[in-house]
Design a protein around this motif. Structure first.
Motif, short mmCIF file in Angstrom:
data_model
loop_
_atom_site.label_atom_id
_atom_site.label_comp_id
_atom_site.label_asym_id
_atom_site.label_seq_id
_atom_site.Cartn_x
_atom_site.Cartn_y
_atom_site.Cartn_z
N GLY A 23 -9.52 -4.13 -1.81
CA GLY A 23 -9.61 -5.39 -1.10
C GLY A 23 -8.58 -5.57 -0.01
O GLY A 23 -7.87 -4.65 0.36
N ARG A 24 -8.54 -6.81 0.48
CA ARG A 24 -7.66 -7.19 1.59
C ARG A 24 -6.42 -7.90 1.06
O ARG A 24 -6.49 -8.66 0.09
CB ARG A 24 -8.38 -8.11 2.55
N PHE A 25 -5.31 -7.66 1.74
CA PHE A 25 -4.04 -8.31 1.41
C PHE A 25 -3.50 -8.94 2.68
O PHE A 25 -3.69 -8.40 3.77
CB PHE A 25 -3.04 -7.28 0.87
N ASN A 26 -2.82 -10.06 2.56
CA ASN A 26 -2.26 -10.68 3.75
C ASN A 26 -0.78 -10.38 3.94
O ASN A 26 -0.21 -10.74 4.96
CB ASN A 26 -2.52 -12.20 3.77
N GLY A 27 -0.15 -9.70 2.99
CA GLY A 27 1.25 -9.31 3.14
C GLY A 27 1.47 -7.89 2.67
O GLY A 27 0.87 -7.45 1.67
N CYS A 28 2.29 -7.15 3.38
CA CYS A 28 2.62 -5.78 3.01
C CYS A 28 4.06 -5.51 3.44
O CYS A 28 4.39 -5.67 4.62
CB CYS A 28 1.67 -4.79 3.68
N GLU A 29 4.90 -5.16 2.49
CA GLU A 29 6.27 -4.82 2.85
C GLU A 29 6.72 -3.59 2.05
O GLU A 29 6.19 -3.32 0.98
CB GLU A 29 7.22 -5.99 2.59
N GLY A 30 7.64 -2.86 2.60
CA GLY A 30 8.16 -1.68 1.92
C GLY A 30 7.64 -0.36 2.44
O GLY A 30 7.89 0.67 1.83
N LEU A 31 6.92 -0.35 3.54
CA LEU A 31 6.49 0.92 4.13
C LEU A 31 7.72 1.53 4.79
O LEU A 31 8.00 1.31 5.97
CB LEU A 31 5.39 0.69 5.17
#
Length: 145
Positions: A23-31
């Motif tokens: 699915g879709r996520f609106n936040g992504c951190e830690g790449l």
């Protein structure tokens, strides 16, 4: 700059595990990744100290979104660990509001390390959100768009 390439436009993220969309996520951190170094001094060379690469580490990636029907896909993936741990590949893609890809990252040997469901409190009007944290053994160019 054309409107469809506006860097200020809303970005959302998709997560796929071995080609299966979660699915879709609106936040992504830690790449992120970090190269650890060791210092070595060379006899007779007083101009600098050698910085030698020793190990690459990768941070845990944290994906957030409001509660959606895709939450069951995440729960199924985590539940599948009870029958044996496999470390699949994954792809995270950053997409514009029109669905076009801004960037994507392939991940090697992915493992879910934490899932936090929503706080369902009728006294709190906040949006019900979930957080998925995954770890991996590195990036691969398989995620390149």
């Amino acid at each position: 700059m054309p409107k469809d390439l506006d860097p200020g436009s809303t970005i959302y993220f998709t997560l796929s595990i071995d080609g299966e969309s979660l699915g879709r996520f609106n936040g992504c951190e830690g790449l992120a990744s970090e190269v650890e170094t060791e210092q070595r001094q060379e006899g007779g060379n007083n101009a600098f100290v050698w910085q030698l690469p020793s190990r690459v580490t990768f941070s845990t990636i944290r994906l957030t979104r409001p509660l959606t029907p895709d939450t069951s896909k995440v729960a199924a993936w985590i539940s599948s660990l009870a029958t044996g741990i496999t470390r699949p590949t994954a792809q995270i893609a950053a997409l514009r509001a029109d669905g076009s890809t801004v960037a994507s990252w392939g991940l090697i040997d992915v493992l879910p390390v934490r899932w936090q469901g929503p706080s369902l409190d009728p006294a709190s009007p906040a949006v019900a959100t979930e957080v998925l944290e995954i770890t991996h053994h590195g990036f691969t160019d398989a995620g390149a768009a």
